[in-house]
Design an enzyme around this catalytic site. Sequence first.
Site, PDB file in Angstrom:
ATOM      1  N   LEU A  94     -67.906-101.557-116.793  1.00  0.00           N
ATOM      2  CA  LEU A  94     -69.352-101.568-118.417  1.00  0.00           C
ATOM      3  C   LEU A  94     -68.679-100.954-119.337  1.00  0.00           C
ATOM      4  CD1 LEU A  94     -71.626 -99.649-116.682  1.00  0.00           C
ATOM      5  CD2 LEU A  94     -72.223-101.670-117.481  1.00  0.00           C
ATOM      6  N   HIS A 111     -72.474-114.585-119.115  1.00  0.00           N
ATOM      7  CA  HIS A 111     -72.970-114.068-117.925  1.00  0.00           C
ATOM      8  C   HIS A 111     -73.826-115.426-117.114  1.00  0.00           C
ATOM      9  CE1 HIS A 111     -74.724-110.964-115.431  1.00  0.00           C
ATOM     10  NE2 HIS A 111     -75.403-111.761-115.265  1.00  0.00           N
TER      11      HIS A 111
HETATM   12  C1  GAR Z   1     -67.671-115.898-114.808  1.00  0.00           C
HETATM   13  O1  GAR Z   1     -68.751-116.377-114.057  1.00  0.00           O
HETATM   14  C2  GAR Z   1     -68.117-114.832-115.576  1.00  0.00           C
HETATM   15  O2  GAR Z   1     -69.820-115.289-116.226  1.00  0.00           O
HETATM   16  C3  GAR Z   1     -68.686-113.892-114.286  1.00  0.00           C
HETATM   17  O3  GAR Z   1     -67.455-113.827-114.038  1.00  0.00           O
HETATM   18  C4  GAR Z   1     -66.835-114.788-113.477  1.00  0.00           C
HETATM   19  C5  GAR Z   1     -65.434-114.860-114.459  1.00  0.00           C
HETATM   20  O4  GAR Z   1     -64.548-115.804-114.083  1.00  0.00           O
HETATM   21  N1  GAR Z   1     -68.973-112.372-115.491  1.00  0.00           N
HETATM   22  C6  GAR Z   1     -70.312-111.562-115.115  1.00  0.00           C
HETATM   23  O5  GAR Z   1     -70.585-111.566-113.792  1.00  0.00           O
HETATM   24  C7  GAR Z   1     -70.841-110.377-115.723  1.00  0.00           C
HETATM   25  N2  GAR Z   1     -71.434-109.582-115.377  1.00  0.00           N
HETATM   26  P1  GAR Z   1     -63.024-116.124-114.125  1.00  0.00           P
HETATM   27  O6  GAR Z   1     -62.916-115.000-113.713  1.00  0.00           O
HETATM   28  O7  GAR Z   1     -63.312-117.455-113.325  1.00  0.00           O
HETATM   29  O8  GAR Z   1     -63.444-116.812-115.476  1.00  0.00           O
END
Ligand code: GAR
Length: 193
Positions: A94, A111
């Site tokens: 956060l 998200h």
């Molecule tokens: C992504 O899918 C993003 O949407 C999510 O984390 C992943 C990161 O993937 N974010 C959340 O859940 C935020 N609450 P990455 O490290 O491969 O970009």
Amino acid sequence: MTPLKIAIFASGSGSNFQAIADRTADGSLPVSVELLVCDKPAAKVVERAAQAGIPSFVFSPKDYATREAYETVILEQLREHGVELVVLAGYMRLVSSMLVQAYAGRMLNIHPSLLPSFPGLNAVRQALNHGVKVTGVTVHFVDEGLDTGQIIAQRAVEVRDDDSEESLSERIHAIEYELYPYAIRLAADKLRR
Ligand code: GAR
């Protein structure tokens, strides 16, 4: 016109970081990635930034007494690098109101659900557990709530009967790599006007 300077915050693999960095490198996204901010020294995204020649500020929250203490350092780093837009891409912390206010209207998050459904952690698992037939991706401005800021762009992803968390996440990620650059461009154009 000089490209808008952005910082990307990430905690994990950083495949979204990569997608954005690639689009800036090939000129299809006219912004400049000035800094990676990462709260996990062992995260793969740190290697990706080094490979791309993008400076990073990597820290361990446990080395600081409070969130405000490390965010004060983050804010100094953002200012030193002249960052105009902050892009959260899998940053699993956060952000305090101090940082949100410093970048009000200039901080985005992605998200993996159609907000306001399934905010917070494990959004893909939440969607599967709920049995929805459609989920998706949301890019929104960051405010002081949990995934509550104004929505900039959304894209739906169909849930298949045989989906696992892994298979659904994979299709969601593929959409994210398109949607985030698009939304960053929208936000950057607006800030430049
Ligand atoms: C992504 O899918 C993003 O949407 C999510 O984390 C992943 C990161 O993937 N974010 C959340 O859940 C935020 N609450 P990455 O490290 O491969 O970009």
